[in-house]
Scaffold this motif. Sequence first.
Motif, mmCIF file in Angstrom:
data_model
loop_
_atom_site.group_PDB
_atom_site.id
_atom_site.type_symbol
_atom_site.label_atom_id
_atom_site.label_comp_id
_atom_site.label_asym_id
_atom_site.label_seq_id
_atom_site.Cartn_x
_atom_site.Cartn_y
_atom_site.Cartn_z
ATOM 1 N N VAL A 63 1.156 -1.305 -0.225
ATOM 2 C CA VAL A 63 0.315 0.252 -0.093
ATOM 3 C C VAL A 63 0.800 1.252 0.173
ATOM 4 O O VAL A 63 0.368 2.218 -1.124
ATOM 5 N N ILE A 64 1.359 1.403 1.485
ATOM 6 C CA ILE A 64 2.343 2.234 1.049
ATOM 7 C C ILE A 64 3.418 2.871 -0.276
ATOM 8 O O ILE A 64 3.597 3.985 -0.692
ATOM 9 N N ARG A 65 3.942 1.442 -1.211
ATOM 10 C CA ARG A 65 4.831 1.638 -2.521
ATOM 11 C C ARG A 65 3.804 2.248 -3.437
ATOM 12 O O ARG A 65 4.404 2.493 -3.680
ATOM 13 N N TYR A 66 2.588 1.750 -2.928
ATOM 14 C CA TYR A 66 1.984 2.572 -4.161
ATOM 15 C C TYR A 66 1.253 3.372 -4.143
ATOM 16 O O TYR A 66 1.318 4.108 -5.852
ATOM 17 N N LEU A 67 1.743 4.013 -3.480
ATOM 18 C CA LEU A 67 1.228 5.581 -2.666
ATOM 19 C C LEU A 67 2.964 6.242 -3.341
ATOM 20 O O LEU A 67 2.404 7.275 -3.054
ATOM 21 N N LYS A 68 3.737 5.575 -2.951
ATOM 22 C CA LYS A 68 5.120 6.477 -3.097
ATOM 23 C C LYS A 68 5.049 6.607 -4.412
ATOM 24 O O LYS A 68 6.159 6.588 -5.099
ATOM 25 N N GLY A 69 4.689 5.794 -5.820
ATOM 26 C CA GLY A 69 4.422 5.513 -7.133
ATOM 27 C C GLY A 69 5.275 4.478 -7.858
ATOM 28 O O GLY A 69 5.626 4.263 -8.636
ATOM 29 N N GLU A 70 5.571 3.171 -6.959
ATOM 30 C CA GLU A 70 6.359 2.272 -7.181
ATOM 31 C C GLU A 70 5.371 1.084 -8.257
ATOM 32 O O GLU A 70 4.197 0.643 -7.745
ATOM 33 N N THR A 71 6.320 0.685 -8.939
ATOM 34 C CA THR A 71 5.675 -0.568 -8.995
ATOM 35 C C THR A 71 5.295 -2.383 -8.446
ATOM 36 O O THR A 71 6.277 -1.939 -7.398
ATOM 37 N N LEU A 72 4.275 -3.101 -8.444
ATOM 38 C CA LEU A 72 3.525 -3.703 -7.357
ATOM 39 C C LEU A 72 3.759 -4.707 -7.652
ATOM 40 O O LEU A 72 3.498 -5.410 -8.815
ATOM 41 N N ASP A 73 4.269 -5.568 -7.068
ATOM 42 C CA ASP A 73 4.073 -7.544 -7.783
ATOM 43 C C ASP A 73 2.648 -8.089 -7.325
ATOM 44 O O ASP A 73 2.891 -7.831 -5.574
ATOM 45 N N LEU A 74 2.504 -8.557 -8.234
ATOM 46 C CA LEU A 74 0.741 -9.016 -7.926
ATOM 47 C C LEU A 74 0.794 -10.559 -8.097
ATOM 48 O O LEU A 74 -0.755 -11.072 -8.049
ATOM 49 N N SER A 75 1.637 -11.597 -7.896
ATOM 50 C CA SER A 75 1.724 -12.156 -8.756
ATOM 51 C C SER A 75 1.090 -12.985 -7.931
ATOM 52 O O SER A 75 0.306 -14.534 -7.629
ATOM 53 N N ASP A 76 0.388 -12.751 -6.167
ATOM 54 C CA ASP A 76 -0.450 -13.653 -5.607
ATOM 55 C C ASP A 76 -1.364 -13.131 -5.456
ATOM 56 O O ASP A 76 -2.555 -14.150 -5.196
#
Length: 468
Positions: free
Chosen positions: A413-426
């Motif tokens: 969540v915080i990584r998203y709010l910082k603008g980072e790409t997310l791994d959603l493999s799970d």
Amino acid sequence: MNLPAAFEEKMKSLLGTEEYEDYLRCFDEPRYYGLRVNTAKISVKEFLKISPWPLEPVPWIRNGFYYDGESCHPARHPYYFAGLYYLQEPSAMTPADRLPISPGDRVLDVCAAPGGKATELGARLCGEGVLAANDLSSSRAKGLLKNLELFGIGNVLVLSEEPGKLIPYFREYFDKILIDAPCSGEGMFRKDRKMIRAWEEHGPEFFSKMQKSIVTQAAQMLRPGGMMLYSTCTFSPEENEQTVEYLLKEYPEFSLCEMEGYEGFCPGIADAALTPDAALEKTVRIFPHRMKGEGHFVALLKKGDVGPACEEFPPVRTYERRQYKKPLPEELSDFLKLVRRPLDPSRIDIRAERAYYMPEDLPDLSGVRFLRTGLLLGELKKNRFEPSQALAMNLKKEEFANTVDLSADDGRVIRYLKGETLDLSDLVSQKEKGWYLVCVDGYPLGFGKLGGQTLKNKYLPGWRWQSV
């Protein structure tokens, strides 16, 4: 606490010597921190179930709470970025709470930045009618726009004009008007000591002239039978009772209304007017030594039948929507298939490659300086459509076909709010792709675009989480 001698003498006269000592003692007490729940997104009951901090109700505000500002930091939590609440001094919640708003109303907030009152007014409209939020300062209006978008309010006009210029466009147009007027800020001395120096530079007389101009301009934009609430965060009779007195003399069709009370409220001071008037006791004064909040003044007025002269005004021109003579662009139509909410195509307006969903029954705004008209759906780019942050905040989770829902304690969540790409493999399979609405505990934060099992971040750069 070194208060200006002129201010001390005035407060002694206003309160009496004994009560003035009680007022002085409140400066030794800590200020109060307030949080107001955004009921357009979540009920008070549901928010209390998920609140990360202990909260104490503000007894005269239905959705207001105190929190410990020393140990709690609500502005550094994902729920803040989901627009679930607004941080506001408790007494400052009073004006918007006491102006009766119904879904479908046309509402004007005359001096709206940074949005503390406008966000509450917009939430209570429940997506119906229109909220016009105006602030003369274009830089402050930008902050106002962000707060309204964060709250998910789409049926909005964000304007940046001197109120008098709005009269020809909105004469007798609004059902409700709120004026939280610029003032000398005497009620904020405890909260912000810098206000004392500002008071010495520009005292009540300076602001009184401005307030009288604003209230009489706003009066012309209120329909007969409509209601207007005037408020300040000062104690000065010149800016409070005398401003209301001036309005009543200039526009005798207005009358003062009773407000829902609270045991800490003080009635307005009839003798504070140039001509004493018992009706002024219907106004409300909030003193920090009597309540858990800062100083405020609130007056609720109703506009009765207008005189014959008003009938000579030309009617407000109706906005003519620039509708496409052909179907909507394919890329926009394809995206809107993901939106599970009925949208009226006739209310979609496309200007300079931006698509907006417009409120109904707007006047013609040609010549008005505004930052936003309606809900920004997104931008049409070469062979694609990019949805806006405003649309993400306006939607509910169930109103978009593809969602990613993360818990507040998930580090992504915080990584998203910082603008980072997310791994959603799970969470997703490799076959899934396209636009996704990213949520925290079921409440939208913004959009992302999935390719494979990686989410490309589309969170608005200007809103991103800043490291302390």
